[in-house]
Every structure is written in structure tokens, then in C-alpha cells.
Design a protein around this motif. Structure first.
Motif, PDB file in Angstrom:
ATOM      1  N   GLU A  21       0.546  -1.281   0.032  1.00  0.00           N
ATOM      2  CA  GLU A  21       0.066  -0.142   0.149  1.00  0.00           C
ATOM      3  C   GLU A  21       0.789   1.337  -0.017  1.00  0.00           C
ATOM      4  N   GLU A  22       2.062   1.299   0.551  1.00  0.00           N
ATOM      5  CA  GLU A  22       3.049   2.453   0.557  1.00  0.00           C
ATOM      6  C   GLU A  22       4.289   1.567   0.507  1.00  0.00           C
ATOM      7  N   GLY A  23       5.279   2.522  -0.400  1.00  0.00           N
ATOM      8  CA  GLY A  23       6.616   2.198  -0.324  1.00  0.00           C
ATOM      9  C   GLY A  23       7.187   1.243  -1.491  1.00  0.00           C
ATOM     10  N   THR A  24       8.370   0.981  -1.504  1.00  0.00           N
ATOM     11  CA  THR A  24       8.745   0.316  -2.731  1.00  0.00           C
ATOM     12  C   THR A  24       9.277  -1.119  -2.262  1.00  0.00           C
ATOM     13  N   VAL A  25       8.813  -2.122  -3.187  1.00  0.00           N
ATOM     14  CA  VAL A  25       9.526  -3.316  -3.155  1.00  0.00           C
ATOM     15  C   VAL A  25      10.062  -3.571  -4.605  1.00  0.00           C
ATOM     16  N   GLU A  26      10.999  -4.758  -4.623  1.00  0.00           N
ATOM     17  CA  GLU A  26      11.769  -5.139  -5.764  1.00  0.00           C
ATOM     18  C   GLU A  26      11.302  -6.832  -6.079  1.00  0.00           C
ATOM     19  N   GLY A  27      10.754  -6.961  -7.215  1.00  0.00           N
ATOM     20  CA  GLY A  27      10.408  -8.247  -7.286  1.00  0.00           C
ATOM     21  C   GLY A  27       8.819  -8.652  -6.688  1.00  0.00           C
ATOM     22  N   GLY A  28       8.790 -10.056  -7.045  1.00  0.00           N
ATOM     23  CA  GLY A  28       7.479 -10.289  -6.536  1.00  0.00           C
ATOM     24  C   GLY A  28       6.257 -10.164  -7.522  1.00  0.00           C
ATOM     25  N   ILE A  29       6.550  -9.976  -8.961  1.00  0.00           N
ATOM     26  CA  ILE A  29       5.664 -10.057  -9.848  1.00  0.00           C
ATOM     27  C   ILE A  29       6.031 -11.406 -10.496  1.00  0.00           C
ATOM     28  N   THR A  30       4.866 -12.333 -10.581  1.00  0.00           N
ATOM     29  CA  THR A  30       5.117 -13.470 -11.585  1.00  0.00           C
ATOM     30  C   THR A  30       3.930 -13.707 -12.239  1.00  0.00           C
ATOM     31  N   GLU A  31       3.748 -14.860 -12.666  1.00  0.00           N
ATOM     32  CA  GLU A  31       2.680 -15.179 -13.750  1.00  0.00           C
ATOM     33  C   GLU A  31       1.439 -15.562 -12.783  1.00  0.00           C
ATOM     34  N   LYS A  32       1.686 -15.752 -11.453  1.00  0.00           N
ATOM     35  CA  LYS A  32       0.587 -16.213 -10.577  1.00  0.00           C
ATOM     36  C   LYS A  32      -0.140 -14.966 -10.103  1.00  0.00           C
ATOM     37  N   LEU A  33       0.176 -13.883 -10.821  1.00  0.00           N
ATOM     38  CA  LEU A  33      -0.503 -12.803 -10.356  1.00  0.00           C
ATOM     39  C   LEU A  33      -1.094 -12.067 -11.820  1.00  0.00           C
ATOM     40  N   SER A  34      -2.323 -11.862 -11.556  1.00  0.00           N
ATOM     41  CA  SER A  34      -3.007 -11.098 -12.808  1.00  0.00           C
ATOM     42  C   SER A  34      -2.659  -9.741 -12.936  1.00  0.00           C
ATOM     43  N   GLN A  35      -2.739  -9.337 -14.212  1.00  0.00           N
ATOM     44  CA  GLN A  35      -1.980  -7.943 -14.549  1.00  0.00           C
ATOM     45  C   GLN A  35      -2.940  -6.764 -13.582  1.00  0.00           C
ATOM     46  N   GLU A  36      -4.380  -7.182 -13.432  1.00  0.00           N
ATOM     47  CA  GLU A  36      -5.175  -6.400 -12.315  1.00  0.00           C
ATOM     48  C   GLU A  36      -4.668  -6.308 -11.118  1.00  0.00           C
ATOM     49  N   ASP A  37      -4.213  -7.472 -10.793  1.00  0.00           N
ATOM     50  CA  ASP A  37      -3.701  -7.754  -9.032  1.00  0.00           C
ATOM     51  C   ASP A  37      -2.505  -6.783  -9.145  1.00  0.00           C
ATOM     52  N   GLN A  38      -1.573  -6.941 -10.301  1.00  0.00           N
ATOM     53  CA  GLN A  38      -0.252  -6.294 -10.200  1.00  0.00           C
ATOM     54  C   GLN A  38      -0.574  -4.805 -10.045  1.00  0.00           C
ATOM     55  N   ASP A  39      -1.482  -4.329 -10.931  1.00  0.00           N
ATOM     56  CA  ASP A  39      -1.578  -3.014 -10.837  1.00  0.00           C
ATOM     57  C   ASP A  39      -2.116  -2.521  -9.549  1.00  0.00           C
ATOM     58  N   LYS A  40      -2.989  -3.299  -8.879  1.00  0.00           N
ATOM     59  CA  LYS A  40      -3.375  -2.870  -7.521  1.00  0.00           C
ATOM     60  C   LYS A  40      -2.085  -3.009  -6.404  1.00  0.00           C
ATOM     61  N   GLY A  41      -1.225  -3.482  -6.746  1.00  0.00           N
ATOM     62  CA  GLY A  41      -0.219  -3.331  -5.831  1.00  0.00           C
ATOM     63  C   GLY A  41       0.072  -4.951  -5.175  1.00  0.00           C
ATOM     64  N   PHE A  42      -0.447  -5.767  -5.576  1.00  0.00           N
ATOM     65  CA  PHE A  42      -0.295  -7.114  -5.140  1.00  0.00           C
ATOM     66  C   PHE A  42       1.078  -7.708  -5.540  1.00  0.00           C
ATOM     67  N   ARG A  43       1.724  -8.288  -4.717  1.00  0.00           N
ATOM     68  CA  ARG A  43       2.760  -8.960  -5.082  1.00  0.00           C
ATOM     69  C   ARG A  43       3.000 -10.497  -4.243  1.00  0.00           C
ATOM     70  N   LEU A  44       3.878 -11.401  -4.973  1.00  0.00           N
ATOM     71  CA  LEU A  44       4.039 -12.765  -3.788  1.00  0.00           C
ATOM     72  C   LEU A  44       5.141 -12.202  -2.706  1.00  0.00           C
ATOM     73  N   ALA A  45       4.659 -12.540  -1.509  1.00  0.00           N
ATOM     74  CA  ALA A  45       5.555 -11.946  -0.370  1.00  0.00           C
ATOM     75  C   ALA A  45       6.704 -12.412  -0.285  1.00  0.00           C
ATOM     76  N   CYS A  46       6.781 -13.966  -1.101  1.00  0.00           N
ATOM     77  CA  CYS A  46       8.050 -14.506  -0.845  1.00  0.00           C
ATOM     78  C   CYS A  46       9.149 -14.217  -1.955  1.00  0.00           C
ATOM     79  N   GLN A  47       8.676 -13.382  -3.018  1.00  0.00           N
ATOM     80  CA  GLN A  47       9.446 -12.879  -3.945  1.00  0.00           C
ATOM     81  C   GLN A  47       9.957 -11.648  -3.742  1.00  0.00           C
ATOM     82  N   ALA A  48       9.099 -10.809  -3.147  1.00  0.00           N
ATOM     83  CA  ALA A  48       9.224  -9.259  -2.985  1.00  0.00           C
ATOM     84  C   ALA A  48      10.025  -8.677  -1.805  1.00  0.00           C
ATOM     85  N   HIS A  49      11.041  -8.022  -2.253  1.00  0.00           N
ATOM     86  CA  HIS A  49      12.037  -7.712  -1.373  1.00  0.00           C
ATOM     87  C   HIS A  49      11.844  -6.021  -0.777  1.00  0.00           C
TER      88      HIS A  49
END
Lengths: 654, 654
Positions: B52-80
Motif C-alpha cells: 500500500e505504501e513504499g517500494t518493493v523489488e520483485g514479487g511479480i510473477t505469472e501467478k498474479l493477474s495484471q489487474e492484481d499487479q496494478d493494484k499493488g499485489f505481490r508474492l510476499a516470498c519474492q518481493a524484497h
């Protein structure tokens, strides 16, 4: 062995000999001349004597006619005394018997003396170096599961008041789990005592059961030529076995200098170290087998040798020993595990190496000083170990001065035209008929002569000098009526044995060059003594006691040695022979820690003089290059005899 | 490394993490559950979170839809985390956030603490064990031709006031003739100080020129599994290099008992000795090369290991260690030449081996006691080294009691259906959704799970117990609505990861038998502590400080360990982790003789209890076979939480 009294006629010289002694040896001892040139083998037939009373065995050969045999003639070299005897020497000369008697002095070798175990105890010098303690330990339980070592140590403390023990890993900790359980927790601990009070006792071995009655040490002398070893029973002090073998390093050079030269070559040090260890192990093996002891019951090996032999044995580069300013690596050597040095003994056995004083006064001499007890005596003593190198120690309980000098090989029969070691066939004793100049030779082994050994050389030169056949420079009288004195290749020489009487198919002779060698050798030693005495502000007359060490001392005729000026003139009873001083000191150190404790102080006390760097040495040396010495007054008894001879000679002429 | 603050919504849990930390690790640390069953590899796609706030690196994979990605969803295990963050966890449950918060406690591992060099100095505990002295010696002359060693020693005495030195043969006397002349009689002497004042300083090495700035030691931990070594700079106390390698003996058995069994076979002891020396030499070689030090500048190697490892290393028959009444050969080991033990180092290097207390409280534990300084503290301290065998020490500066107990291999991931060592793929952290019972798994290396390691096991059992999914006997609730709890071969188990989420093509599960193993293991340790305390008349509440040693202590979640009753309940801040206590103690001993001096007294002070022979142990053990314990009052905080949960549960039902 019963003694027999022999009276030699016509001189009425009397001597006591052991049963079975040959008549010729008895005559030589008594100073009675019997012509004999075959060394005692019985082939020259010259040594005819007549048995007037008593019984001899042997001595009848084809050299004697039946008539002579019936008259009681026997060959002196083949006849053995079996009772008291009266023996007549056929005197073919008209010489006055009293003059003859004056010329010949009875042979006097020094008497043997060494400190023994009882004496150590009497003098309060016995401090046990090794002790064994038997322990009956309780079996561990869950309530009492101390480590095996702790269990043993706590009982050593409780039952034997043993504190502060150093425990060996390989010979105790590694063994204890099995050993302690082998005889139901009955064990014997071997304790090696510290030399100094502040040190710790070392627990070096643990054995199943009670082995307290078995405790042994080994003493070794690491000589340049020979290595001797002895197994010593530490409870009685007895020597159980002894053996000597040639140092295998001999093939790499006869003397220390050539060994050092070899050690400087690549791999040379390692090689010499291995070779001497080979000999040491052979000696160890022989004496251990001979004595029947178990390796486990052996605790220490004490070794003494000269500084070069010690460094080679310890694998320390000896390079700087032979180069001025003659610096050894060390003179005190730490106790070392014998196995680490390459000795084939148990892990627990310590090698204790005698400390040295300098590059040329080594542990062998220090051992002699300790073993002979000079460092404890009030009397001013001269300790002399003569070999290729001669080491001299002068002093007493208060001070000790020492030096080494190079005597050259003459005393070992080296460097002579017909020189040889004191082995079978070497002429070791000599007299000469004052009128016929015919010799009387006795060889080692009573065989035909092969050559001359050191003691024979001294005997010859002394006899020839005292009879006026050579002068005080060692030159033969040029005008004597005998074919035995002749020139060969421009050098005067005396024929000791003709070609057909020898084993070597050549005449065996003594040359003026040989005599010169001897004079230089004895001059080096005598002037060494003089120099030490000068440096400490004393004179040769102050010496009260002489101790001779080394093989040389055992057979040298003391009076003869004084005649040539090798030893200062004194009552032969004040000369003591201790044999192998190095081995004796090693043995003494094995028996008591007191000697090991004292030795460090003694080596500090022994002031070393480098003769080459001592101003007075060269003057003393030049003065000693005469028979007996430039200053004949240093030899008053000889002076009196020479004067008597001159007078007698004059009288005879008149 | 800059820290970032992360706030997890909706629970408003805050945590600070280092830059680059993955969000799933941060959540686990914060006690925030995020469903995740692939261990962090990113393949299950379950760990969706919204940034919701701030910057992460990574965490975007095919497991996430483009819509989710745009909403700021990330995979917690891949996002730094790359800045401060506000992260929302999608809460699919209607559960009260406050209850959730109560269930999950933030992960608390112990903080690291060890004595360091400066502290030693500050506390007056620094007594230099090794010193180097530089000497400019005068060149020998004929007037001053002292032996090389004597020259050096006399200058050590005159210039550095060094007295009573023991001189090594092989590393000093053998070397000195050449070394002393290599740089014109400028040399550096290495002196090893005695541990006790009455001892002698040992002159162990001599080097040409001035090498005083280079002085090193090595510390080693000889573990049953792993051997670690460190090169230590003796001037600064710094560790210059470190390396660890598996003990080569592993192929002869994983634990000490199987090693002893092997050692009893013919040639077995020799073989195990050689094998461990092989590993030791490999470690030595690596660290010496890595640090770039010269062998000549190394003086001591200090080694610590358990009693069996020590006996095998020293080649002492360990046979009686495994047999009642468990008697070791020794617990004090003499200093030994490292080379004699088979170490590939110079002749001059000493091996110093840490003393032990008993067959099962070895030098590794004593080293930890010394290194951690328990023996100097006033606070009553529990020192715990957990592995297959757990060693317990309780005490302070006045007294120390110790014991060992067999915990079994559970803490090392052994004996479990899907147990494994703490290696890549091992589940090391775990949480569970209280409504769905879906797990959150984190594996070592963030890869798909292969099995369960010790810390994972503790985490699982504690979490399952606190959430009421298992009872205090470790049995699963039979009536929960989840297919993750099931019976297989008659045994209840929880499916941690389904077949297709694992690396092993099988479901990875936690069984009731696994839980039983853990309960027995923790019970053995806890009851060991209880027994020691009972024997000295104290109780678990008296403990003021816990020190954890060993690999285990570094990753165990302290709160979880208290939940299962492995550790007594206390403020996690009072729990200290010292890492490899054995290595640390060895390093401390390398740095100061004070530790080596104290250790002998400390081992005498450490009273050893054989738990099998201590009456109260079995009772204590049986009482500890519950989660956390029969007597819940010993865990008051847990008791309060459990009571709150029960209340909450009842309220929810109403």
C-alpha cells in the motif's frame, strides 16, 4: 686367582703374578730383559730361560734341544707359571747387574678406580632418578567414575605422597584404559624424578600388576670410534650387560673433522645421524637381549659423547664446530624422547644427553669429570683423556679449567711407518738389551709382530731414551755397533723385528719420524697442561693426582709416560685409571639424580681455554718438544737416573 | 545496511527489517501469518500481499493477474523491501484481529555475545601466552665463543629479563646454528609462557631477523559432525581466517557411540585417528593459506571437542566411555607437539587440548564455560549445548553442576518421517492460519520443501499446541475441518505441503510420532536441568540467565522453545547465544593464559552428575513428557495465553 712369586736371577728381581701368567710377561712387568723378537708366538726361540725352582706349564718346543729341556730351559713366551718360581735369565753380557737394574724400571700401569653405587650412597650422593610405585586401586562404579588417570594419581597422592605429576600421553594416557583393567586395577606406575626440586615428577609408564622389582637404565658412550652401552639395574647399581661396537660413521671419516666435513654435504647430516643411530640401536638390541630385561622396565638412556658426536646424534648441524671461533650450537641438551631421536625403545624412555663445555671439551669429558668425582675432591687433579684429541681438565672442588689439544694419531698408532691400532700383532711392550741392542717384544695376542701401537711406541721411545740410544731430540746415536740401527731412504730407524719374524713379510722398524710424531703429540698434551696451570697461576708440581681416562690409559706404562714427558713425574700410585670415563659418567648419572643436578653447575664452572688463542701455549709447546722437556728439572727422578747412567757409562769406559 | 519499517495491515504489526529482506520473512518475524506452502520459491502463489505504501523489488510473477499487479499485489516470498512499507495481508477470515495477535508471538532468537580480546584486557584476564623477543647479538670471537643457544639465552636474560627457559631440541637447537647467522646474529625468539607461575617459559622457535609483529595461534573445534578452525592474530586478537569441514569420521558412524564401536574393531582406533587428522589437516591447510600466515609464526593450536572426539584425536582407546560406569582415560591432557599427533605443522607448534569433566561432558563444553565466562559471573546461569547429546551446565562463579543427556536426533531433524538436517529445503519456520489451518512455510534457501529440520519442528509443535491443534500430549484434534490432518498407516499427521509443492514428489507431513520424539527430546533436556537444580537444592525459577551454544541455538525461536517446554520460561533478552562455544573457548584460550590457568580449577569445580544414576531424574523426565510440562505453573506466561485462548474460543462459540 692365586698369585705366584717369581724371582728372576741373576738380578734377584721379584714379582707376583697371577696363576698361568707367561714368564715373558712377568719379566716385562718386572723390568727384566729377555731377548724376544717374535712377539710371544714362540717362533724366534730367543727367549730361553731356565726354571730353577717351581713348576711351569708349556715352553718346550723344537727350538730347545733335549739337553736344554732337561736342564730346565723353557721358552719364556710359552711357559706359564703354575707355582712360585725361580727363573734364571741367561746373561750373555758382562754388564753390572746393578746398572741394569737401575736402567729398567718395573712396568707400572695405573690402578682402576671408579665411583660405585655403595659409595654414592655412603657419600649421600644417591638421589633416586626413577621410582616405581605399586597401587591396588578400587574398581570404578557409577558413584566413583573418576578418569583412569585421575584414579591412579589420587592414589599416588594418598598412598605415596606424590604431588604435581606430569603425565605422558603416549606411554601412559593411551595405555591406561587397558593396562589398569588387565590385572584388576593393580598397576605399577613408573616415576621419573625431576633433577631440580622445583621440577615436576614425570609419570612415564604404567604396567599391569606389581613390577616394582624391575627397574633398569642404560648408559652409553658415543665415541668417534666406538659406541659402548651398559644395562644397569637401578636397585642394585649392577651392570647386567655391556657391549661395544664400532661407530658406523667410521666409513664417513675417522675423526670428528672429517665427519663434520661429510655432514656439510647435502644429506650428510641426516646420513650420519641415521648411521650412528644404527650403531646405537645395534648396541641397545645386544645389551637388552643379553640382560634379558623387558623394554617396559627401562626408563632412561643416558648418553655421553664429544660435542661433534653429540650434535650428529641429535641431528644438529656441526658446521661451526670446526671453524674459528669454534662455536657449538648448544652445550646443554634438553631431555628428549629416545624414540624421537630414532632409538628403538618404548615411547616412555627418555634420552638424557650429557652436557658439554665447548666444541672440543664435550659431554664425554664432562661425564668423566662427574663419574670420577674430581669436582668433589680437595686435591688438585689432572684429568686426561688421550686419543687423537686429548682433553685436559685440571682442578678440584673449587675450580676447573679445561682445554682440548690435537695430539694427532700417534697415541693410537696412527701416522707411524708401521703404526697400527692396539690390535692383535701390535707390539705393545718393549725392552732392549743394553749391550747387544737386541729387543724384547711383546705383542697383543702373543703373535708375530705386525706393527706398533701407541703404548708400544711410548715404551720404545722411553726405553731407547733412557738407555741413551736416542737423545733428547729423539735422534738415534749414530755410532752404535748394531745392524738394527740403520738408514732407510735417508731416515734413521731401529729394526724391531726382521722380515722373517713378522707377519707382514717386511722388517718392522721404528723411525726417527715416528719418534718425532710422538714427541709432538706428547708435547701438545704436556704443554696444554702447562698452559692451563700457567693461566690459573699454578705449576706442574702442584698436581696431586692424575686421572687417566680412555682406552689409552689402561695399558700405558706410567713410568715410561713420565720418561718421555707425556705425564708429569709423580708417584705412580697417585695415578688413577678410570677406563671409559664417558661411559662411567653416564652410568653414574643413571644411578643418581645428584650427578645430573650437579653437572649443570660443573659445566658452568669448567673454564674452557682455546689453546690456539692462549698466548703462553706456543712457548710451552716448543719447550715440550724434547725428551722429556727443555726443563729437565721438572723430571727430577728421571734426571737422577740419567745422571747415574752417565756416571756408570763413564765408569765402564774407565 | 539501512533498516526499513514495515507495517502489516490489518493487524498494524510493525517490524524493522534490513534492506532487501523478503516480505514473507518479515511477516514470519513479525508473527503475521501469510499462507505459503512452497517454502518461498514462488511457485504456490498463495502468499499474495498488497503493497500500500513504499517500494518493493520483485514479487511479480505469472501467478498474479495484471489487474492484481496494478493494484499493488505481490508474492510476499519474492518481493524484497526497498523502503519503509505498508503491506496489507488479504484477510479471508472473519477472525478477530486481536485474537490473532495474541496467538502469534513475534519470533525471538537469542542475541549473540562472546568475550572478546578488549574485554579480556579490560577485565584483567589478559596474560600473554606467547611472546616474541627480537635480539641483536654480538658476533662470536675466540674470546667470546659461547654456544649459540647460550649466547641467545644470555641476551634474553640481560635485555628481556627472561629466566629459566626450556629449550626445544628440534625447533631451536637444531636450527640455531644456521638461523643465527642468516641475518648477522639478529634473531627473534618465540617464548611460550607457562600456565602456572612455577612453570618454565619454553623457547620454542628462533627466526632470523625481526618477526615480532607476526604471531599467530589456531583454535579448533573438533565436533562429531564438523571440525572448525580459526587463525587468530595474537597481537590484535582478530580472527584472520575461518573454515569448517565435515569430520571425515562421519563415514564410520554418525554419533559418538558408533565411532566408539568402530574404534574397538582391530585397527579401528588408528583408522579413526588418521581420519580425523585428515580433516584437521585439511582445515589447517585452508585457514593457514586463507590467512596467508607463515607456519613459522604459528605457535599453538588449541583444540576442544567432546570426550570421545578428544580420545580419538589423541589415539586413546575410548572403549570404556560407552560402558557403565563410563570412565574416560583422562580428563586433563598434557601439551603435546602438534606434529606428534599427526598435524602438518612445524616442529615447534604445541597442541593444547581442552580438558574434559567426564565421559559425556567434554572439552567442548568446558571450552564453552570458559569462553562464555559463566565461571566468572555471579548470576545463576544455565548453559545448554543441544545436539544429539545435550550437555547442561548450571552454576556461577561459586559452583558448577553439569550433566549430559541423550536427546536423540530430533533437534537435528533426525528420526522424523520427513526429518532432515538444517540444509536447503528444510522447513525452518512455520505458522498456521487459525481458521483455515493452511500453513505458512519458510524453507532454508527459499526453495520448495524437502523436509523438516530441528528448528522447524519446534516451531510447528509450539504453534500447533498454542493454537489448540494438538493437545498437551502432542495428539492432533480429531475433529477439525481440514483435509490437512489425516491418518496414514494408522498414524495421525498434518500435511505441511502437498506432493506437487515439494521437491520430493511426496506429501511432506508432520506425524504424531515426530511430535512424540520431540517431546521426549525436550523432556530429557528439561528434566536434566531440573535434576541438577534439585540436586543442588534450587528450582528452575532461580535461573537468571541462559546461554545457548551449538548450531541449534542460533536459529531456534526462543518463545517457541519455551512453549514446548524445552527452555524454562523467561525474558528472551536474558537468553544469550554464543554460537560454537567450543571454538570460542579454544580461541579465548589461545589469547590468554589466564583461561588456561583457570580451566583446571574450573573442571575440578564442575560436579558431574550421571543422570542415569541420579534418583530424581526419571521422575523429572516423566513429568516433562507433556507440552510444556505436567506442571503448567512453571510456564506462567504460556498458561495465561492458553487461558485467554480458551476464553476467546468460548466467546466465539457463544
Amino acid at each position: 686367582m692365586p698369585d705366584h712369586k717369581i724371582v728372576f736371577l741373576p738380578h734377584e728381581t721379584e714379582i707376583a703374578v697371577p696363576d698361568g701368567e707367561t714368564i715373558i710377561h712377568a719379566a716385562m712387568e718386572a723390568g727384566v730383559h729377555v731377548s724376544a723378537s717374535c712377539g710371544g708366538e714362540g717362533v724366534c726361540g730367543k727367549c730361553r730361560v731356565r726354571v730353577e725352582e717351581g713348576t711351569v706349564e708349556g715352553g718346550i718346543t723344537e727350538k730347545l734341544s733335549q739337553e736344554d729341556q732337561d736342564k730346565g730351559f723353557r721358552l719364556a713366551c710359552q711357559a706359564h707359571a703354575k707355582s712360585d718360581l725361580i727363573i734364571r735369565i741367561p746373561v750373555e753380557s758382562a754388564m753390572d747387574a746393578s746398572a741394569l737394574r737401575r736402567q729398567m724400571t718395573p712396568r707400572k700401569t695405573s690402578h682402576i678406580r671408579e665411583m660405585n653405587f655403595d659409595e654414592l650412597k655412603e657419600k649421600g650422593l644417591f638421589v633416586p632418578p626413577v621410582e616405581k610405585k605399586f597401587l591396588q586401586l578400587p574398581e570404578p562404579t557409577l558413584q566413583d567414575n573418576l578418569p583412569d588417570i585421575t584414579r591412579m594419581i589420587s592414589y599416588l597422592k594418598a598412598q605415596h605422597d606424590e604431588h604435581r605429576l606430569d603425565v605422558a600421553l603416549s606411554s601412559v594416557i593411551r595405555k591406561i584404559p587397558d593396562v589398569i583393567r588387565e590385572k584388576d586395577f593393580e598397576v605399577t606406575a613408573t616415576l621419573v624424578r625431576p633433577v631440580r626440586d622445583v621440577g615436576k615428577t614425570r609419570l612415564i609408564n604404567v604396567q599391569p600388576g606389581d613390577t616394582t622389582s624391575r627397574s633398569y637404565a642404560i648408559a652409553m658412550d658415543i665415541g668417534t670410534t666406538t659406541i659402548y652401552g651398559q644395562v644397569i639395574e637401578l636397585i642394585s647399581g649392577d651392570v647386567l650387560a655391556e657391549y661395544g661396537d664400532f661407530n658406523g660413521q667410521i666409513s664417513y671419516g675417522e675423526d670428528v673433522i672429517s665427519r663434520i666435513v661429510y655432514a656439510e654435504k647435502p644429506g650428510g647430516l641426516q646420513r650420519l645421524h641415521e648411521v650412528v643411530m644404527g650403531t646405537i640401536n645395534n648396541v641397545l638390541d645386544k645389551i637388552i637381549k643379553k640382560s634379558g630385561i623387558d623394554h617396559e622396565d627401562l626408563s632412561t638412556i643416558t648418553l655421553a659423547g664429544n660435542t661433534t658426536m653429540t650434535q650428529l646424534m641429535l641431528k644438529i648441524n656441526p658446521r661451526f664446530i670446526r671453524r674459528s671461533p669454534y662455536v657449538p650450537a648448544a652445550t646443554l641438551y634438553p631431555p628428549t624422547r629416545a624414540k624421537d631421536l630414532g632409538m628403538a625403545v618404548g615411547d616412555h624412555v627418555s634420552a638424557l644427553v650429557y652436557p658439554a663445555v665447548s666444541s672440543y671439551v664435550g659431554g664425554d669429558i664432562v661425564a668423566g669429570v662427574m663419574g670420577s668425582g674430581i669436582y668433589l675432591t680437595e686435591k688438585l687433579t689432572l684429568y686426561l683423556d688421550v686419543g687423537t684429541n686429548a682433553e685436559i681438565v685440571i682442578g678440584n672442588q673449587d675450580w676447573l679449567a679445561c682445554a682440548a689439544c690435537s695430539a694427532g694419531p700417534a697415541f693410537e698408532g696412527g701416522g707411524l711407518k708401521y703404526g697400527m691400532r692396539a690390535e692383535k700383532g701390535a707390539i705393545e711392550d718393549f725392552s732392549i738389551d743394553p749391550l747387544t741392542y737386541e729387543p724384547m717384544l711383546i705383542t697383543i695376542g702373543n703373535v708375530r709382530p705386525k706393527g706398533i701401537c701407541g703404548s708400544g711406541l711410548i715404551s720404545m721411545v722411553a726405553t731407547l731414551f733412557e738407555m741413551g740410544i736416542i737423545d733428547n731430540l729423539g735422534k738415534f746415536s749414530r755410532d752404535l755397533d748394531t745392524e738394527r740401527i740403520r738408514q732407510a731412504d735417508g731416515i734413521y730407524e731401529y729394526v724391531l723385528a726382521w722380515k722373517d719374524e713378522t707377519q707382514i713379510d717386511r722388517d718392522v722398524t721404528l723411525t726417527e719420524i715416528d719418534i718425532e710424531n710422538l714427541i709432538r703429540a706428547k708435547g701438545a698434551i704436556y704443554s696444554g697442561c702447562m698452559t692451563l696451570l700457567t693461566e690459573v697461576g699454578m705449576s706442574i708440581q702442584d698436581i696431586e693426582h692424575i686421572i687417566l681416562a680412555g682406552g689409552f690409559g689402561s695399558y700405558v706404562d706410567l713410568e715410561k709416560a713420565m720418561v718421555i714427558g707425556l705425564l708429569p713425574e709423580m708417584d705412580p700410585d697417585k695415578v688413577t685409571f678410570i677406563g671409559n670415563g664417558s661411559l662411567m659418567g653416564a652410568r653414574m648419572s643413571s644411578l643418581t639424580n645428584r650427578i645430573r643436578k650437579d653437572v649443570v653447575e660443573v659445566t658452568k664452572k669448567m673454564t674452557n681455554f682455546e689453546l690456539s688463542d692462549t698466548a703462553s701455549y706456543m712457548d710451552n709447546y716448543i719447550a715440550a718438544l724434547f725428551l722429556p722437556h727443555t726443563d729437565i728439572n721438572q723430571f727430577p727422578k728421571l734426571k737422577a737416573r740419567l745422571e747415574a747412567r752417565m756416571k756408570n757409562k763413564k765408569m765402564n769406559r774407565i
